[in-house]
Design a protein around this motif. Structure first.
Motif, PDB file in Angstrom:
ATOM      1  N   SER A  24      87.443  36.060  62.378  1.00 29.47           N
ATOM      2  CA  SER A  24      88.320  36.197  63.593  1.00 29.47           C
ATOM      3  C   SER A  24      89.442  35.802  63.302  1.00 29.47           C
ATOM      4  O   SER A  24      90.431  35.418  64.003  1.00 29.47           O
ATOM      5  CB  SER A  24      87.530  34.788  64.450  1.00 29.47           C
ATOM      6  OG  SER A  24      87.428  33.782  63.820  1.00 29.47           O
ATOM      7  N   ASP A  28      92.585  34.099  65.535  1.00 33.22           N
ATOM      8  CA  ASP A  28      92.704  32.555  65.343  1.00 33.22           C
ATOM      9  C   ASP A  28      93.811  31.981  64.189  1.00 33.22           C
ATOM     10  O   ASP A  28      93.858  30.697  64.275  1.00 33.22           O
ATOM     11  CB  ASP A  28      91.306  31.984  65.535  1.00 33.22           C
ATOM     12  CG  ASP A  28      90.418  32.141  64.443  1.00 33.22           C
ATOM     13  OD1 ASP A  28      91.085  32.493  63.145  1.00 33.22           O
ATOM     14  OD2 ASP A  28      89.214  32.221  64.301  1.00 33.22           O
ATOM     15  N   ASP A  84      87.584  32.265  59.641  1.00 33.43           N
ATOM     16  CA  ASP A  84      88.458  31.942  60.607  1.00 33.43           C
ATOM     17  C   ASP A  84      89.501  30.896  59.968  1.00 33.43           C
ATOM     18  O   ASP A  84      89.642  30.812  58.881  1.00 33.43           O
ATOM     19  CB  ASP A  84      87.706  31.376  61.647  1.00 33.43           C
ATOM     20  CG  ASP A  84      86.810  30.130  61.296  1.00 33.43           C
ATOM     21  OD1 ASP A  84      87.480  29.465  60.344  1.00 33.43           O
ATOM     22  OD2 ASP A  84      85.908  29.501  62.101  1.00 33.43           O
ATOM     23  N   HIS A  86      89.931  27.904  60.264  1.00 29.06           N
ATOM     24  CA  HIS A  86      89.553  26.596  60.111  1.00 29.06           C
ATOM     25  C   HIS A  86      89.201  26.641  58.453  1.00 29.06           C
ATOM     26  O   HIS A  86      89.507  25.788  57.620  1.00 29.06           O
ATOM     27  CB  HIS A  86      88.438  26.278  60.791  1.00 29.06           C
ATOM     28  CG  HIS A  86      88.622  26.345  62.150  1.00 29.06           C
ATOM     29  ND1 HIS A  86      89.605  25.826  62.946  1.00 29.06           N
ATOM     30  CD2 HIS A  86      87.755  27.331  63.033  1.00 29.06           C
ATOM     31  CE1 HIS A  86      89.265  26.501  64.170  1.00 29.06           C
ATOM     32  NE2 HIS A  86      88.496  27.425  64.171  1.00 29.06           N
ATOM     33  N   ARG A 110      83.302  22.613  62.792  1.00 31.17           N
ATOM     34  CA  ARG A 110      83.907  23.604  63.257  1.00 31.17           C
ATOM     35  C   ARG A 110      83.987  23.512  64.826  1.00 31.17           C
ATOM     36  O   ARG A 110      84.962  24.075  65.606  1.00 31.17           O
ATOM     37  CB  ARG A 110      83.851  24.860  62.561  1.00 31.17           C
ATOM     38  CG  ARG A 110      84.590  25.286  61.362  1.00 31.17           C
ATOM     39  CD  ARG A 110      84.369  26.618  60.953  1.00 31.17           C
ATOM     40  NE  ARG A 110      83.047  27.166  60.718  1.00 31.17           N
ATOM     41  CZ  ARG A 110      82.763  28.234  60.904  1.00 31.17           C
ATOM     42  NH1 ARG A 110      83.465  29.162  61.416  1.00 31.17           N
ATOM     43  NH2 ARG A 110      81.316  28.567  60.483  1.00 31.17           N
ATOM     44  N   ASN A 111      82.803  22.945  65.339  1.00 30.23           N
ATOM     45  CA  ASN A 111      82.812  23.050  66.556  1.00 30.23           C
ATOM     46  C   ASN A 111      83.540  22.308  67.486  1.00 30.23           C
ATOM     47  O   ASN A 111      84.269  22.728  68.770  1.00 30.23           O
ATOM     48  CB  ASN A 111      81.330  22.801  67.144  1.00 30.23           C
ATOM     49  CG  ASN A 111      80.234  23.790  66.518  1.00 30.23           C
ATOM     50  OD1 ASN A 111      80.611  24.883  66.125  1.00 30.23           O
ATOM     51  ND2 ASN A 111      79.128  23.504  66.511  1.00 30.23           N
ATOM     52  N   VAL A 114      87.383  23.486  66.445  1.00 31.02           N
ATOM     53  CA  VAL A 114      87.742  24.649  67.160  1.00 31.02           C
ATOM     54  C   VAL A 114      88.326  24.233  68.867  1.00 31.02           C
ATOM     55  O   VAL A 114      89.248  24.920  69.256  1.00 31.02           O
ATOM     56  CB  VAL A 114      87.116  25.947  67.188  1.00 31.02           C
ATOM     57  CG1 VAL A 114      85.930  25.773  67.955  1.00 31.02           C
ATOM     58  CG2 VAL A 114      87.924  27.257  67.509  1.00 31.02           C
ATOM     59  N   TYR A 318      77.417  24.609  71.545  1.00 35.45           N
ATOM     60  CA  TYR A 318      77.990  25.664  71.186  1.00 35.45           C
ATOM     61  C   TYR A 318      77.250  27.013  70.734  1.00 35.45           C
ATOM     62  O   TYR A 318      76.165  27.019  70.230  1.00 35.45           O
ATOM     63  CB  TYR A 318      78.795  25.343  69.883  1.00 35.45           C
ATOM     64  CG  TYR A 318      79.757  26.499  69.046  1.00 35.45           C
ATOM     65  CD1 TYR A 318      81.024  26.704  69.404  1.00 35.45           C
ATOM     66  CD2 TYR A 318      79.278  27.455  68.256  1.00 35.45           C
ATOM     67  CE1 TYR A 318      81.945  27.809  69.060  1.00 35.45           C
ATOM     68  CE2 TYR A 318      79.970  28.538  67.629  1.00 35.45           C
ATOM     69  CZ  TYR A 318      81.331  28.496  68.194  1.00 35.45           C
ATOM     70  OH  TYR A 318      82.119  29.551  67.761  1.00 35.45           O
ATOM     71  N   LYS A 320      78.435  31.148  69.493  1.00 34.91           N
ATOM     72  CA  LYS A 320      79.290  31.915  68.748  1.00 34.91           C
ATOM     73  C   LYS A 320      79.971  32.795  69.810  1.00 34.91           C
ATOM     74  O   LYS A 320      81.186  33.264  69.755  1.00 34.91           O
ATOM     75  CB  LYS A 320      78.857  32.806  67.345  1.00 34.91           C
ATOM     76  CG  LYS A 320      79.765  33.368  66.766  1.00 34.91           C
ATOM     77  CD  LYS A 320      80.890  32.064  66.019  1.00 34.91           C
ATOM     78  CE  LYS A 320      81.762  32.778  64.862  1.00 34.91           C
ATOM     79  NZ  LYS A 320      81.295  32.551  63.519  1.00 34.91           N
ATOM     80  N   MET A 322      81.760  31.727  72.156  1.00 36.40           N
ATOM     81  CA  MET A 322      82.846  31.141  72.409  1.00 36.40           C
ATOM     82  C   MET A 322      83.860  31.622  71.439  1.00 36.40           C
ATOM     83  O   MET A 322      84.973  31.178  71.825  1.00 36.40           O
ATOM     84  CB  MET A 322      82.565  29.534  72.199  1.00 36.40           C
ATOM     85  CG  MET A 322      81.867  29.004  73.683  1.00 36.40           C
ATOM     86  SD  MET A 322      81.900  27.369  73.778  1.00 36.40           S
ATOM     87  CE  MET A 322      80.090  27.183  73.706  1.00 36.40           C
ATOM     88  N   GLN A 323      83.738  32.109  70.290  1.00 36.78           N
ATOM     89  CA  GLN A 323      84.773  32.497  69.581  1.00 36.78           C
ATOM     90  C   GLN A 323      85.688  33.721  70.382  1.00 36.78           C
ATOM     91  O   GLN A 323      86.514  33.966  70.140  1.00 36.78           O
ATOM     92  CB  GLN A 323      84.087  33.324  68.332  1.00 36.78           C
ATOM     93  CG  GLN A 323      85.244  33.837  67.427  1.00 36.78           C
ATOM     94  CD  GLN A 323      84.636  33.918  65.886  1.00 36.78           C
ATOM     95  OE1 GLN A 323      84.413  33.101  65.118  1.00 36.78           O
ATOM     96  NE2 GLN A 323      84.491  35.187  65.695  1.00 36.78           N
ATOM     97  N   LYS A 326      89.445  33.341  72.609  1.00 34.19           N
ATOM     98  CA  LYS A 326      90.864  33.379  72.212  1.00 34.19           C
ATOM     99  C   LYS A 326      91.665  34.526  72.578  1.00 34.19           C
ATOM    100  O   LYS A 326      92.400  34.510  73.230  1.00 34.19           O
ATOM    101  CB  LYS A 326      90.943  33.005  70.768  1.00 34.19           C
ATOM    102  CG  LYS A 326      90.760  31.303  70.711  1.00 34.19           C
ATOM    103  CD  LYS A 326      90.871  30.847  69.167  1.00 34.19           C
ATOM    104  CE  LYS A 326      89.208  31.253  68.612  1.00 34.19           C
ATOM    105  NZ  LYS A 326      88.096  30.386  69.240  1.00 34.19           N
TER     106      LYS A 326
HETATM  107  N1  ARG Z   1      85.800  30.863  64.786  1.00 31.46           N
HETATM  108  C1  ARG Z   1      84.817  29.724  65.298  1.00 31.46           C
HETATM  109  C2  ARG Z   1      85.117  30.026  67.004  1.00 31.46           C
HETATM  110  O1  ARG Z   1      86.070  30.304  67.246  1.00 31.46           O
HETATM  111  C3  ARG Z   1      84.925  28.423  65.115  1.00 31.46           C
HETATM  112  C4  ARG Z   1      83.672  27.866  65.284  1.00 31.46           C
HETATM  113  C5  ARG Z   1      82.596  28.136  64.501  1.00 31.46           C
HETATM  114  N2  ARG Z   1      81.332  27.446  64.522  1.00 31.46           N
HETATM  115  C6  ARG Z   1      80.181  27.653  64.141  1.00 31.46           C
HETATM  116  N3  ARG Z   1      79.322  26.923  64.423  1.00 31.46           N
HETATM  117  N4  ARG Z   1      80.057  28.991  63.784  1.00 31.46           N
HETATM  118  O2  ARG Z   1      84.554  29.627  67.464  1.00 31.46           O
END
Ligand code: ARG
Length: 459
Positions: A24, A28, A84, A86, A110-111, A114, A318, A320, A322-323, A326
Motif C-alpha cells: 500500500s 499511504d 506500507d 509504517h 500498526r493497527n 495507522v 482490525y 486488512k 481497512m487498508q 485510504k
Molecule cells: N497498511 C495497513 C493499513 O493501512 C497498516 C495496518 C496493518 N496491520 C496489520 N495487522 N496488518 O491498514
C-alpha cells in the motif's frame, strides 16, 4: 536485511501476487508526516514512562527527524518490499540508527499506528477544507454585494417564477456552504480522540500514558475502548458524508453556471481564465471548470459509497479490509479541494449581464403573484379568487403576446371591476423584489442584512 519485519514464523517468502495485493506504500506514503509525528510522540512517551531509555528515545527522535527531511527533500527510498509507510519508516530508521529502532514499536501495533495517522490526516484535511470553504463564501459575498440590486428571474421547475436579485441567489449558496463548514467543524470535534495506545486491539501491558500522546498530537483525549480505537473509521465516513453533501452543493451551483453561461440565457460570463475554447468551433466558450466541478460529485459520493461498503459487516477488531480506507478518502478530498478552488476562481471572476437578467426577470409573467397579492390586499379578495382572476389576466396577455403590465386598465377591469391604476406599481420586477421584505426575503435591504451577518461570521 531483505527479511520481512514479521517474517519470524515463516519459511518461504510471499508470492508476488500476495505482495501485489498487500502493498500500500504508493497510497499511504501520503501519511508520512502523520506517521513520523505519531512515532515521535510515542517514543517521547515511552521514555517519560521509563519504558525505553532516554538515550534510545533521543536516537529514535533524531533518526525520525532525519527521515522527515529525507522525505521532504525527495531522497527517501520508498520500497514496496516494506509494504506500507509504517514499515518503510521503521526500516529506514533501522538503517540510520541500528537495532535501537526496534524499540520504537514497544507497546504499539500498526493497527493503532495507522488509525492514529489516518485520523491526523483527515483532521488536517478537514481544517484545510474549512479554509477553502471560507474563501469560497468570501468570493460569493463579494459578488452578492456587487449584485445586490441586480434583478433576475427566480425559478421553480426551471420556469420563471418570481423576480429575485442575483445577490439573493448567490447568498443561498453562502447559506449552504456555511452549513457545510459547520458540519466539518462538528466532525472534527468527534474525530479528535486518540487511538494510539490501543495497541493491536486489547491495549498494552506496558505502563503507557495515553493522555501524554493525546496532548502531544493535539487530541482532546484517548479513545475509551481499544477495540474501537483500532476499528473505528466512522470519522472518515463522516467526513466523506460531509464532503459528499458539500460536493452536491457545488454541483448545483456548477449546473447553474453551465445554464447561465449559455447564449440562450446569457446571464453570466466566466473570465477567460476560467473558460475554455473548442479545437474545432472557433466561436465556443465553454464552462469546462463548472462541468468538472459538477462531475467531481460522482467521485466524491462514490468514495463515500466505497468506504461505507468496505466497513459494512467487518468484525472487530482490525481486518486488512481497512487498508482500503485510504484511496477513497484521498481521492474524495483531492477532488473536493480542486472543486472548491475552481468554484472560488469562477465566482471571484464572473460578471453578470445585468441588462439581460433584468429583461428576463420581467418576462414569463413573473409578477403574476404580485397582481394576486394586490387584489387580496386592496380588494380584500380571498387568495384563491385572486389567483383565478390573475390567471385570466395572464391568459389574456399571453394571447396578445404582451406582458401583464402592458394590459390596459380597461382590460384588467373587465376581469375585476375593482382594479385601479395603482396596480401597475406592483407589476414591475423592481417593485416585486423590493416588496419582499420578510426576513430572508429577496428585498435588497434584506439581502444586505444577510451579507453583513455572514461577513461578521467569517471575520
Ligand atoms: N497498511 C495497513 C493499513 O493501512 C497498516 C495496518 C496493518 N496491520 C496489520 N495487522 N496488518 O491498514
Amino acid at each position: 536485511e531483505g527479511q520481512k519485519m514479521w517474517g519470524g514464523r515463516f519459511n518461504a517468502k510471499p508470492d508476488q501476487i500476495m505482495q501485489a495485493i498487500n502493498v500500500s506504500i504508493e497510497v499511504d506514503k501520503r501519511l508520512w508526516a502523520q506517521d513520523i509525528a505519531g512515532s515521535r510522540a510515542h517514543a517521547a512517551m515511552l521514555s517519560q514512562q521509563g519504558i525505553i531509555s532516554s538515550e534510545d528515545a533521543q536516537q529514535i527522535d533524531t533518526g525520525l527527524a532525519t527521515i522527515a527531511e529525507e522525505i521532504q527533500s525527495g531522497v527517501f527510498p520508498f520500497r514496496a518490499e516494506y509494504e506500507d509507510i509504517h514499515m518503510n519508516v521503521e526500516a529506514r530508521l533501522r538503517e540510520l540508527i541500528g537495532a535501537t529502532a526496534g524499540r520504537l514499536h514497544t507497546a504499539r501495533s500498526r493497527n493503532d499506528q495507522v488509525a492514529t495517522d489516518f485520523r491526523l490526516w483527515v483532521r488536517a484535511q478537514v481544517d484545510q477544507t474549512i479554509v477553502q470553504l471560507t474563501d469560497l463564501q468570501q468570493a460569493l459575498l463579494e459578488r452578492a454585494e456587487e449584485y445586490a440590486d441586480a434583478l433576475m428571474p427566480g425559478f421553480t421547475h426551471l420556469q420563471p417564477a418570481q423576480p429575485v436579485t442575483f445577490g439573493h441567489h448567490l447568498m443561498a449558496y453562502v447559506e449552504m456552504f456555511s452549513r457545510d463548514t459547520s458540519r466539518f467543524a462538528d466532525a472534527r470535534v468527534r474525530m479528535n480522540e486518540n487511538p494510539l495506545g490501543s495497541a493491536a486491539l486489547a491495549g498494552s501491558p506496558f505502563n503507557i500514558d495515553r493522555f501524554a500522546t493525546s496532548a502531544a498530537l493535539g487530541f482532546d483525549r484517548p479513545m475509551g475502548n481499544s477495540l474501537d480505537g483500532v476499528s473505528a473509521r466512522d470519522f472518515a465516513l463522516e467526513s466523506l458524508s460531509h464532503a459528499s453533501i458539500c460536493a452536491g452543493h457545488l454541483s448545483r451551483l456548477a449546473e447553474e453556471i453551465v445554464i447561465w453561461t449559455t447564449p440562450q440565457f446569457g446571464f453570466v460570463k466566466l473570465s477567460d481564465a476560467f473558460s475554455t475554447g473548442s479545437s474545432i468551433m472557433p466561436q465556443k466558450r465553454n464552462p469546462d471548470a463548472a462541468e468538472l466541478v459538477r462531475a467531481k460529485t460522482g467521485r466524491i459520493t462514490g468514495a463515500l459509497v466505497a468506504l461505507t461498503t468496505v466497513m459494512k459487516g467487518l468484525p472487530l477488531a482490525y481486518s486488512k479490509d481497512m487498508q482500503e480506507d485510504k484511496p477513497p478518502v484521498f481521492e474524495a478530498f483531492d477532488s473536493l479541494d480542486l472543486a472548491l478552488a475552481a468554484m472560488t476562481g469562477m465566482v471571484r471572476d464572473l460578471t453578470a449581464n445585468t441588462a439581460r437578467m433584468k429583461a428576463a426577470a420581467s418576462g414569463g409573467f413573473s409578477t403574476a403573484t404580485d397582481l394576486a397579492d394586490w387584489l387580496v390586499r386592496n380588494l380584500n379578495m380571498p387568495f384563491r379568487d385572486a389567483h383565478h382572476v390573475t390567471g385570466a389576466a395572464v391568459k389574456l396577455a399571453e394571447s396578445r403576446d404582451i406582458d401583464l403590465a402592458q394590459l390596459s386598465l380597461n382590460d384588467l377591469q373587465k376581469l375585476e371591476a375593482g382594479i385601479t391604476d395603482d396596480v401597475y406599481k406592483v407589476l414591475t420586477p423592481e417593485a416585486s423584489c423590493a416588496s419582499r421584505q420578510s426576513y430572508g426575503g429577496t428585498a435588497p435591504d434584506q439581502v444586505r442584512l444577510q451579507i453583513e451577518r455572514h461577513k461578521q461570521r467569517l471575520s
